[in-house]
Design a protein around this motif. Sequence first.
Motif, PDB file in Angstrom:
ATOM      1  N   SER A  68     -71.450 -57.859 -87.142  1.00 55.33           N
ATOM      2  CA  SER A  68     -70.265 -57.591 -86.511  1.00 55.33           C
ATOM      3  C   SER A  68     -70.436 -56.265 -85.651  1.00 55.33           C
ATOM      4  N   LEU A  69     -71.199 -55.282 -86.144  1.00 51.62           N
ATOM      5  CA  LEU A  69     -71.340 -53.868 -85.652  1.00 51.62           C
ATOM      6  C   LEU A  69     -72.430 -53.705 -84.695  1.00 51.62           C
ATOM      7  N   TRP A  70     -73.243 -54.815 -84.590  1.00 51.64           N
ATOM      8  CA  TRP A  70     -74.669 -54.559 -83.398  1.00 51.64           C
ATOM      9  C   TRP A  70     -74.048 -54.454 -82.125  1.00 51.64           C
ATOM     10  N   LEU A  71     -73.064 -55.228 -81.552  1.00 49.75           N
ATOM     11  CA  LEU A  71     -72.670 -55.132 -80.187  1.00 49.75           C
ATOM     12  C   LEU A  71     -72.126 -53.771 -79.910  1.00 49.75           C
ATOM     13  N   PRO A  72     -70.953 -53.609 -80.662  1.00 48.77           N
ATOM     14  CA  PRO A  72     -70.024 -52.454 -80.301  1.00 48.77           C
ATOM     15  C   PRO A  72     -71.135 -51.190 -80.479  1.00 48.77           C
ATOM     16  N   ARG A  73     -72.057 -51.049 -81.417  1.00 43.02           N
ATOM     17  CA  ARG A  73     -72.823 -49.984 -81.280  1.00 43.02           C
ATOM     18  C   ARG A  73     -73.711 -49.938 -80.087  1.00 43.02           C
ATOM     19  N   ALA A  74     -74.427 -51.191 -79.694  1.00 43.19           N
ATOM     20  CA  ALA A  74     -75.121 -51.231 -78.469  1.00 43.19           C
ATOM     21  C   ALA A  74     -74.275 -50.644 -77.136  1.00 43.19           C
ATOM     22  N   LEU A  75     -73.156 -51.013 -77.170  1.00 45.34           N
ATOM     23  CA  LEU A  75     -72.270 -50.535 -76.042  1.00 45.34           C
ATOM     24  C   LEU A  75     -71.778 -49.321 -76.134  1.00 45.34           C
ATOM     25  N   GLY A  76     -72.036 -48.608 -77.230  1.00 42.45           N
ATOM     26  CA  GLY A  76     -71.765 -47.008 -77.328  1.00 42.45           C
ATOM     27  C   GLY A  76     -70.167 -46.762 -78.056  1.00 42.45           C
ATOM     28  N   MET A  77     -69.704 -48.092 -78.542  1.00 41.48           N
ATOM     29  CA  MET A  77     -68.280 -47.960 -78.863  1.00 41.48           C
ATOM     30  C   MET A  77     -68.296 -47.369 -80.363  1.00 41.48           C
ATOM     31  N   VAL A  78     -69.191 -47.537 -81.026  1.00 40.05           N
ATOM     32  CA  VAL A  78     -69.323 -46.980 -82.618  1.00 40.05           C
ATOM     33  C   VAL A  78     -70.470 -46.270 -82.617  1.00 40.05           C
ATOM     34  N   ASN A  79     -70.246 -45.103 -83.470  1.00 38.14           N
ATOM     35  CA  ASN A  79     -71.137 -44.033 -83.906  1.00 38.14           C
ATOM     36  C   ASN A  79     -72.214 -45.067 -84.886  1.00 38.14           C
TER      37      ASN A  79
END
Length: 442
Positions: free
Chosen positions: A431-442
């Motif tokens: 769930s978290l890989w793409l938001p992190r890759a896009l800089g949306m999650v620390n």
Amino acid sequence: MSALIIFGLLMLLMLTGMPISISLGLTVLTFLFTMTDVPVTSVALKLFTGIEKFEIMAIPFFILAGNFLMHGGVAKRMIRFATTLVGHWYGGLGLAGVVSCALFAAITGSSVATVVAVGSIILPAMVKQGYPQRFGAGVITTSGALGILFPPSINLVMYSIATAGMDVTGPNGMSVSTASVGQLFMAGVLPGLCLSLLLGLTTWFRAKKFDYPRLPRAGWGERWQAFRDSVWGLLLIALVIGGIYSGIFTPTEAAAMAAVYAFVIAVFVYKDMGLKDVPKVLLNAASMSSMLLYIITNAVLFSFLLASEQIPQAMAAWMTGQGLGIVAFLLLTNILLLAAGNFMDPSAIVLIMAPILYPVAVKLGVNPIHFGILIAVNMEVGMCHPPVGLNLYVASGITKMGITELTVAVWPWLLTMLGFLVAVTYIPEISLWLPRALGMVN
């Protein structure tokens, strides 16, 4: 004791057959006016401020966009495009159904709309081609649930609304911000693709096992033509996701743009519906939106009651005090949500359960975005199993099959979804890989 009274009264009212939205409202008002000193003015103020959220406007706009696309010929063009890509494999039309559901879900964000739009076209074609009706019904019923997970998922919007503004703390006592609609949308992309692949593999395996029909391989020219015919619908995915990620639109503004774009391509580009059909589409969208907004309104009151009685905080303190870790809590959450899916629709489950479970999850160290996707996958499973799985009833209306027969038909794909639920639950990076890759999650 307060929690037992509140949930006991809610269950009692629902068991009488009363609509969930009204059951929520009556539970809140009965408890507030008989067992608390909360003034009526506070209830009215909370009711007004609770639904005065800009994000809520995204729901009717996405519903309107889905209605235009469902009646505007987009589905049949996507099915033709998907068929040219995978129709020559084992279970080709079934695989085309999975691909079509994934594409249409990524445009509408609605599970029921996906089953209706894709199922009403591809199921008769599969029966005519020689596929057993059970096979086609199993594919479309479960693949249609992808609308809950892929952006622009209406259920993810509801999760964001249900948890917005909650004062929650993590394991270290620091305040944790809730997940935004944009973060949830991006987080749903990779799980949606993974589940689509798994459903496709299940379809292919069963088709190969029973030697179901295959279509002739389409040429590149035919594929290109099918892509050109469907490109206007596919561009809506880029409009919504690209607009949100680039910062051009907020999710609510993207929903409004999607509704206008869907109207233009349905009426003026594809011309499968005329201006005379627009009032009917608007009325259908308004009816569905008003139903959901009424549930949200009463769910806001229910959340207010829980917060005023400190029930989520008390549950969080009790669970952490019992030494309940993340693994046990997430397992318990899945069991609870799947059980709730036996008698409640996904919208009501999200709006009731999210404010209760969310503070506990964050206190134990669960990421808010990961928890939202976990709930969405649970809702997908709930759409496909009896007794109130909405996709079962929609598919039953299309195929004229009984609910019992449909329940048997969906089991291979439903087991696949349950296995995927376990993976999503205990592998947060899905769930978290793409938001992190896009800089949306620390």
